[in-house]
Write an enzyme that holds these catalytic residues in place. Sequence first.
Site, PDB file in Angstrom:
ATOM      1  N   HIS A 185     -10.272 -15.733  -1.766  1.00 53.52           N
ATOM      2  CA  HIS A 185      -8.888 -15.611  -1.279  1.00 53.52           C
ATOM      3  C   HIS A 185      -7.927 -16.443  -1.611  1.00 53.52           C
ATOM      4  O   HIS A 185      -8.568 -17.606  -2.308  1.00 53.52           O
ATOM      5  CB  HIS A 185      -9.117 -16.051   0.466  1.00 53.52           C
ATOM      6  CG  HIS A 185      -7.895 -16.016   1.109  1.00 53.52           C
ATOM      7  ND1 HIS A 185      -7.098 -16.803   1.339  1.00 53.52           N
ATOM      8  CD2 HIS A 185      -7.909 -15.010   2.297  1.00 53.52           C
ATOM      9  CE1 HIS A 185      -6.176 -16.440   2.133  1.00 53.52           C
ATOM     10  NE2 HIS A 185      -6.451 -15.261   2.552  1.00 53.52           N
TER      11      HIS A 185
ATOM     12  N   ASP B 188     -16.585 -21.587   1.512  1.00 55.35           N
ATOM     13  CA  ASP B 188     -15.444 -20.984   2.135  1.00 55.35           C
ATOM     14  C   ASP B 188     -15.846 -20.316   3.667  1.00 55.35           C
ATOM     15  O   ASP B 188     -16.217 -18.750   3.083  1.00 55.35           O
ATOM     16  CB  ASP B 188     -14.469 -20.323   1.375  1.00 55.35           C
ATOM     17  CG  ASP B 188     -13.146 -19.589   2.352  1.00 55.35           C
ATOM     18  OD1 ASP B 188     -13.377 -19.698   3.685  1.00 55.35           O
ATOM     19  OD2 ASP B 188     -12.057 -19.138   1.673  1.00 55.35           O
TER      20      ASP B 188
ATOM     21  N   GLN C  42     -14.434 -16.218   6.531  1.00 50.97           N
ATOM     22  CA  GLN C  42     -15.060 -14.900   7.263  1.00 50.97           C
ATOM     23  C   GLN C  42     -16.594 -15.030   7.570  1.00 50.97           C
ATOM     24  O   GLN C  42     -17.072 -13.832   7.708  1.00 50.97           O
ATOM     25  CB  GLN C  42     -14.958 -13.879   5.963  1.00 50.97           C
ATOM     26  CG  GLN C  42     -13.490 -13.560   5.770  1.00 50.97           C
ATOM     27  CD  GLN C  42     -12.740 -13.062   6.818  1.00 50.97           C
ATOM     28  OE1 GLN C  42     -13.167 -12.237   7.825  1.00 50.97           O
ATOM     29  NE2 GLN C  42     -11.291 -13.322   6.848  1.00 50.97           N
TER      30      GLN C  42
ATOM     31  N   LYS D  17      -9.893 -17.422  13.765  1.00 51.68           N
ATOM     32  CA  LYS D  17     -10.618 -16.318  13.278  1.00 51.68           C
ATOM     33  C   LYS D  17     -11.975 -15.965  14.143  1.00 51.68           C
ATOM     34  O   LYS D  17     -12.800 -15.354  14.118  1.00 51.68           O
ATOM     35  CB  LYS D  17     -10.794 -16.210  11.835  1.00 51.68           C
ATOM     36  CG  LYS D  17      -9.949 -16.211  10.889  1.00 51.68           C
ATOM     37  CD  LYS D  17     -10.185 -15.965   9.589  1.00 51.68           C
ATOM     38  CE  LYS D  17      -9.100 -16.327   8.379  1.00 51.68           C
ATOM     39  NZ  LYS D  17      -7.943 -15.287   8.394  1.00 51.68           N
TER      40      LYS D  17
ATOM     41  N   CYS E  95      -4.161 -11.114   0.417  1.00 46.65           N
ATOM     42  CA  CYS E  95      -4.349 -12.330  -0.008  1.00 46.65           C
ATOM     43  C   CYS E  95      -5.298 -12.726  -0.920  1.00 46.65           C
ATOM     44  O   CYS E  95      -6.356 -13.662  -1.239  1.00 46.65           O
ATOM     45  CB  CYS E  95      -4.560 -13.265   1.128  1.00 46.65           C
ATOM     46  SG  CYS E  95      -3.143 -13.615   2.374  1.00 46.65           S
TER      47      CYS E  95
HETATM   48  N1  PLP Z   1     -10.368 -17.732   3.076  1.00 41.98           N
HETATM   49  C1  PLP Z   1     -10.668 -16.727   3.418  1.00 41.98           C
HETATM   50  C2  PLP Z   1     -11.832 -15.882   2.949  1.00 41.98           C
HETATM   51  C3  PLP Z   1     -10.031 -15.915   4.365  1.00 41.98           C
HETATM   52  O1  PLP Z   1     -10.447 -14.456   4.867  1.00 41.98           O
HETATM   53  C4  PLP Z   1      -8.754 -16.616   4.821  1.00 41.98           C
HETATM   54  C5  PLP Z   1      -7.904 -15.999   5.633  1.00 41.98           C
HETATM   55  O2  PLP Z   1      -7.666 -14.703   6.058  1.00 41.98           O
HETATM   56  C6  PLP Z   1      -8.509 -17.941   4.328  1.00 41.98           C
HETATM   57  C7  PLP Z   1      -9.553 -18.412   3.638  1.00 41.98           C
HETATM   58  C8  PLP Z   1      -7.446 -18.813   4.944  1.00 41.98           C
HETATM   59  O3  PLP Z   1      -7.637 -18.944   6.420  1.00 41.98           O
HETATM   60  P1  PLP Z   1      -6.368 -19.791   6.946  1.00 41.98           P
HETATM   61  O4  PLP Z   1      -5.359 -18.806   6.819  1.00 41.98           O
HETATM   62  O5  PLP Z   1      -6.653 -19.608   8.267  1.00 41.98           O
HETATM   63  O6  PLP Z   1      -6.321 -21.265   6.694  1.00 41.98           O
END
Ligand code: PLP
Length: 405
Positions: free
Chosen positions: A122, A199, A202, A225, A363
């Site tokens: 992401h 990370d 998900q 999430k 993203c």
């Molecule tokens: N990493 C992954 C794999 C994500 O799916 C997301 C958000 O969709 C993020 C990071 C960023 O999360 P946040 O916007 O809650 O900081």
Amino acid sequence: MFTIQTIRKDFPALAQKVYGKPLIYFDNAATTQKPTPVTAVVNEMHNLTNGNIHRAFHYLGNICTERYEEARETVRAFLNAPSTEEIVFTAGTTAAINTVAFSFGERFVRTNDEIVLTEAEHHSNIVPWQLLCERKGAVLKVLPINDDGSLPVEKLHQFLSKKTKLLCITQASNVLGVINPVKDIVATAHAHGVPVLVDGAQGAAHGGIDVQDTNCDFYVFSGHKLYAPTGTGVLYGKQKLLNEMPPYQSGGEMIASVTFEQTTYAGLPLKFEAGTPNFTGVCGLKKAIDYVQELGWTLVKKQEEKLVRHAMQRLQEIDGLHIYGTTMPKTSLVSFNIDGIHPTDAAQLLDKMGIAARSGHLCADPLMHRFKIQGMLRFSFSFYNTTEEIDAAVAALKKIKQMLH
Ligand code: PLP
């Protein structure tokens, strides 16, 4: 003990109509709906039990401090972390990654060092590392993925060397849904002396991770999430690393003593929690974890696996539909395109039919380039979704295809 219909009653958002149609909410990878026990905690704290934490010695301040620290213990247990000192509350995954990128980067990264990522990250797990590399004159290296969305773990060692300072991988791709074999990846990286940031944006809502079993060095996730309020998140880091890292943000609460000549810092985890944290949100996060644990991860995983398999099977009935991320295991999401239909046109028409889907680059621009497309449509499910909703969405897509062709 629980049925999906009774569980859905805990989520008032799911019972609403949009454009006069019953809402079908398939954007759970972006953010999940909140159950009433979570919103009740937040409301109660806003209405009654509101006192700033870690500083006041009055009744309300003490209760909030206690609850906040209880939440830290709940997160520790959720991740099986050895100590609550390793659990830092942040505003979310992005905030947690930026904390590590700055703080770890300041301490450990120098000119010509390397940070390794995968192609399936992401933007939040790409851009902070790019900025770090710019600041330090370091180099970003990217492990490409296979066509089916899996990671070629056997090639990882070619990307790791004495210059590698950190490997950053997603637990599960927010585009492909593919769950990476984190334990094997960590073992490979550690064999090269490279620490690993996972990370978990998900991953957390699908069971999280055992940080001791996987032996990862950092694990980050967002509360929103995981059925919790927005503006909450977690950075788990191994004590040894966190102790060596300098503070990221500075201000109240992260100090031991301040004079105009010199400041000394608080110990872990407060060193990384400058200013008043989102303590009501964090108490909501605790309730959200308790809520899902009460349902049971077995139920959650079983229902979500059923949904993703059903969706993959039903979507394939549509001619010209291509699914990205075909390998298993997957989290409960499916991203796809239909020949000749722009994903955003389809998402807008689905929306008018009451179906909330996500479209666009999700993203993850580099993955769009990888598959030579501009965007995708994504359905992402939670345990509160049903196969009937998937059938309705497939029927809606068939209708859209007729309309647009
Ligand atoms: N990493 C992954 C794999 C994500 O799916 C997301 C958000 O969709 C993020 C990071 C960023 O999360 P946040 O916007 O809650 O900081």
